[in-house]
Design a protein around this motif. Structure first.
Motif: not given
Length: 94
Positions: A76-88
């Motif tokens: 879950r953390f890895g996916i949230e991190l990927m989403i945040e980086v993608y949005r940035m």
């Protein structure tokens, strides 16, 4: 090379069975526990040793449940991190 999705689908990925701690004291600790258990087997009655085995089995089940929860949280953390980086990255392109 197969994709991760294919490996998951085909049941080829088993992190809980293939990951071994790299800590330098891991093997030593495992050996010490084995020696202690062997020593207890020599001094405990059969009934006492069976109780000890039951406790160790229950503890292994608990550790397995904890590891599953930790693994799921890591995903879950890895996916949230990927989403945040993608949005940035997406916002930087605008």
């Amino acid at each position: 090379m197969k994709s991760v999705i294919s490996k998951l689908y085909n049941g080829e990925i088993f992190p809980a069975e293939t990951v071994v701690p790299t800590d330098s004291g891991y093997r030593s600790s495992v050996n010490k526990v084995g020696q202690e258990i062997n020593g207890l087997q020599e001094v405990l009655t059969r009934e006492q040793y069976e109780k000890l085995e039951n406790v160790m089995d229950m503890n292994a089940e608990i550790v397995n449940m904890e590891n599953k929860a930790i693994y799921a949280e890591g995903i879950r953390f890895g996916i949230e991190l990927m989403i945040e980086v993608y949005r940035m990255d997406e916002n930087a392109r605008r």
